[in-house]
Structures are given as structure tokens and as C-alpha cells.
Motif scaffolding. Structure first.
Motif, PDB file in Angstrom:
ATOM      1  N   ARG A  11      28.779  38.738  19.923  1.00  0.00           N
ATOM      2  CA  ARG A  11      27.537  38.209  20.485  1.00  0.00           C
ATOM      3  C   ARG A  11      27.853  37.533  21.810  1.00  0.00           C
ATOM      4  NH1 ARG A  11      24.330  33.516  20.664  1.00  0.00           N
ATOM      5  NH2 ARG A  11      26.023  32.209  19.869  1.00  0.00           N
ATOM      6  N   LEU A  12      27.077  37.872  22.844  1.00  0.00           N
ATOM      7  CA  LEU A  12      27.264  37.246  24.158  1.00  0.00           C
ATOM      8  C   LEU A  12      26.838  35.786  24.066  1.00  0.00           C
ATOM      9  CD1 LEU A  12      27.882  37.475  27.212  1.00  0.00           C
ATOM     10  CD2 LEU A  12      25.464  38.003  27.520  1.00  0.00           C
ATOM     11  N   VAL A  13      27.728  34.890  24.470  1.00  0.00           N
ATOM     12  CA  VAL A  13      27.437  33.463  24.452  1.00  0.00           C
ATOM     13  C   VAL A  13      27.047  33.001  25.849  1.00  0.00           C
ATOM     14  CG1 VAL A  13      28.401  31.160  24.031  1.00  0.00           C
ATOM     15  CG2 VAL A  13      29.033  33.063  22.550  1.00  0.00           C
ATOM     16  N   GLN A  14      27.838  33.433  26.841  1.00  0.00           N
ATOM     17  CA  GLN A  14      27.616  32.951  28.202  1.00  0.00           C
ATOM     18  C   GLN A  14      28.337  33.837  29.199  1.00  0.00           C
ATOM     19  OE1 GLN A  14      29.016  28.939  28.715  1.00  0.00           O
ATOM     20  NE2 GLN A  14      28.340  28.802  30.816  1.00  0.00           N
ATOM     21  N   ILE A  15      27.789  33.895  30.411  1.00  0.00           N
ATOM     22  CA  ILE A  15      28.510  34.497  31.530  1.00  0.00           C
ATOM     23  C   ILE A  15      28.812  33.352  32.488  1.00  0.00           C
ATOM     24  CG2 ILE A  15      28.416  36.065  33.488  1.00  0.00           C
ATOM     25  CD1 ILE A  15      26.748  37.949  31.813  1.00  0.00           C
ATOM     26  N   PHE A  16      30.094  33.133  32.695  1.00  0.00           N
ATOM     27  CA  PHE A  16      30.592  32.007  33.477  1.00  0.00           C
ATOM     28  C   PHE A  16      31.043  32.513  34.843  1.00  0.00           C
ATOM     29  CE2 PHE A  16      34.373  29.319  34.506  1.00  0.00           C
ATOM     30  CZ  PHE A  16      33.692  28.137  34.726  1.00  0.00           C
ATOM     31  N   ALA A  17      30.675  31.792  35.896  1.00  0.00           N
ATOM     32  CA  ALA A  17      31.063  32.176  37.257  1.00  0.00           C
ATOM     33  C   ALA A  17      31.866  31.042  37.893  1.00  0.00           C
ATOM     34  CB  ALA A  17      29.826  32.481  38.083  1.00  0.00           C
ATOM     35  N   PRO A  18      33.191  31.071  37.734  1.00  0.00           N
ATOM     36  CA  PRO A  18      33.990  30.007  38.336  1.00  0.00           C
ATOM     37  C   PRO A  18      33.972  30.098  39.865  1.00  0.00           C
ATOM     38  CG  PRO A  18      35.415  31.688  37.399  1.00  0.00           C
ATOM     39  CD  PRO A  18      34.004  32.060  37.057  1.00  0.00           C
ATOM     40  N   GLU A  32      35.932  38.380  28.658  1.00  0.00           N
ATOM     41  CA  GLU A  32      36.033  39.627  29.424  1.00  0.00           C
ATOM     42  C   GLU A  32      35.752  39.321  30.896  1.00  0.00           C
ATOM     43  OE1 GLU A  32      36.088  43.097  28.417  1.00  0.00           O
ATOM     44  OE2 GLU A  32      36.188  42.811  26.259  1.00  0.00           O
ATOM     45  N   LYS A  33      36.695  39.673  31.743  1.00  0.00           N
ATOM     46  CA  LYS A  33      36.558  39.446  33.180  1.00  0.00           C
ATOM     47  C   LYS A  33      35.725  40.569  33.808  1.00  0.00           C
ATOM     48  CE  LYS A  33      39.549  37.868  36.855  1.00  0.00           C
ATOM     49  NZ  LYS A  33      40.930  37.666  37.255  1.00  0.00           N
ATOM     50  N   ILE A  34      34.760  40.197  34.623  1.00  0.00           N
ATOM     51  CA  ILE A  34      33.917  41.150  35.354  1.00  0.00           C
ATOM     52  C   ILE A  34      34.248  40.978  36.833  1.00  0.00           C
ATOM     53  CG2 ILE A  34      31.558  41.854  35.907  1.00  0.00           C
ATOM     54  CD1 ILE A  34      30.752  40.513  33.188  1.00  0.00           C
ATOM     55  N   LEU A  59      33.113  42.713  49.306  1.00  0.00           N
ATOM     56  CA  LEU A  59      32.161  42.862  50.410  1.00  0.00           C
ATOM     57  C   LEU A  59      30.741  42.470  50.010  1.00  0.00           C
ATOM     58  CD1 LEU A  59      33.413  46.207  51.985  1.00  0.00           C
ATOM     59  CD2 LEU A  59      33.804  43.879  52.795  1.00  0.00           C
ATOM     60  N   SER A  60      30.264  43.016  48.902  1.00  0.00           N
ATOM     61  CA  SER A  60      28.868  42.780  48.514  1.00  0.00           C
ATOM     62  C   SER A  60      28.705  41.637  47.527  1.00  0.00           C
ATOM     63  CB  SER A  60      28.275  44.054  47.905  1.00  0.00           C
ATOM     64  OG  SER A  60      28.880  44.324  46.650  1.00  0.00           O
ATOM     65  N   GLY A  61      29.765  41.301  46.788  1.00  0.00           N
ATOM     66  CA  GLY A  61      29.658  40.265  45.763  1.00  0.00           C
ATOM     67  C   GLY A  61      29.025  40.741  44.481  1.00  0.00           C
ATOM     68  N   LYS A  62      28.758  42.042  44.392  1.00  0.00           N
ATOM     69  CA  LYS A  62      28.141  42.617  43.194  1.00  0.00           C
ATOM     70  C   LYS A  62      29.222  43.050  42.210  1.00  0.00           C
ATOM     71  CE  LYS A  62      24.058  44.240  45.587  1.00  0.00           C
ATOM     72  NZ  LYS A  62      23.202  45.371  45.918  1.00  0.00           N
ATOM     73  N   PRO A  63      28.884  43.079  40.915  1.00  0.00           N
ATOM     74  CA  PRO A  63      29.864  43.534  39.924  1.00  0.00           C
ATOM     75  C   PRO A  63      30.341  44.951  40.208  1.00  0.00           C
ATOM     76  CG  PRO A  63      27.983  42.526  38.840  1.00  0.00           C
ATOM     77  CD  PRO A  63      27.627  42.662  40.290  1.00  0.00           C
ATOM     78  N   GLY A  84      33.104  28.185  47.676  1.00  0.00           N
ATOM     79  CA  GLY A  84      32.732  27.876  46.303  1.00  0.00           C
ATOM     80  C   GLY A  84      32.043  28.996  45.550  1.00  0.00           C
ATOM     81  N   SER A  85      31.953  30.172  46.142  1.00  0.00           N
ATOM     82  CA  SER A  85      31.317  31.289  45.441  1.00  0.00           C
ATOM     83  C   SER A  85      32.286  31.873  44.408  1.00  0.00           C
ATOM     84  CB  SER A  85      30.880  32.375  46.429  1.00  0.00           C
ATOM     85  OG  SER A  85      32.012  32.916  47.077  1.00  0.00           O
ATOM     86  N   ALA A  86      31.743  32.607  43.469  1.00  0.00           N
ATOM     87  CA  ALA A  86      32.564  33.188  42.401  1.00  0.00           C
ATOM     88  C   ALA A  86      33.338  34.399  42.905  1.00  0.00           C
ATOM     89  CB  ALA A  86      31.675  33.600  41.239  1.00  0.00           C
ATOM     90  N   ALA A  87      34.586  34.501  42.478  1.00  0.00           N
ATOM     91  CA  ALA A  87      35.404  35.677  42.788  1.00  0.00           C
ATOM     92  C   ALA A  87      35.267  36.711  41.676  1.00  0.00           C
ATOM     93  CB  ALA A  87      36.857  35.287  42.952  1.00  0.00           C
TER      94      ALA A  87
END
Length: 62
Positions: free
Chosen positions: A35-42, A7-9, A14-18, A48-51
Motif C-alpha cells: 500500500r502506498l503510504v507517501q511519496i517523499f521529495a527530499p 522505491e526511488k523515482i 532537464l525537465s524535472g519530470k519522472p 532546494g528542489s528534489a533530485a
């Protein structure tokens, strides 16, 4: 054996918040047996910050 769901969040540029309520996303999937396994931030945005974040869920397949 397990099956997986991604699931993409989206994040605010501007703020970088969800943009949405990620906690509700996790609760909703848990109610449906995931069950949540992981939240990945490519790192694909500037410097290099997550989009976006990607939540990875799993559940057992019968």
C-alpha cells in the motif's frame, strides 16, 4: 506489525519530470500487496528542489 519498502523515482535533470512511469510502479506494488503510504521529495538538488522522489510502501506482516 508492518514492513516497509522504499522505491526511488528518478527525475529528469532537464525537465524535472519522472523518468519512468510512476503510476505503473504504484499499481505493480499494489498487485503485490503493498500500500502506498507517501511519496517523499527530499530537497537535495539546486535551490532546494528534489533530485528524485521516494515512494514509501507498507504491508502487513503475518
Amino acid at each position: 506489525m508492518y514492513e516497509y519498502k522504499f522505491e526511488k523515482i528518478e527525475l529528469s535533470k532537464l525537465s524535472g519530470k519522472p523518468k519512468g512511469d510512476y503510476q505503473e510502479l504504484i499499481h505493480q506494488n499494489a498487485r503485490n500487496g503493498w500500500r502506498l503510504v507517501q511519496i517523499f521529495a527530499p530537497g537535495i538538488a539546486a535551490y532546494g528542489s528534489a533530485a528524485y522522489y521516494e515512494a514509501i510502501f507498507e504491508r502487513k506482516v503475518d
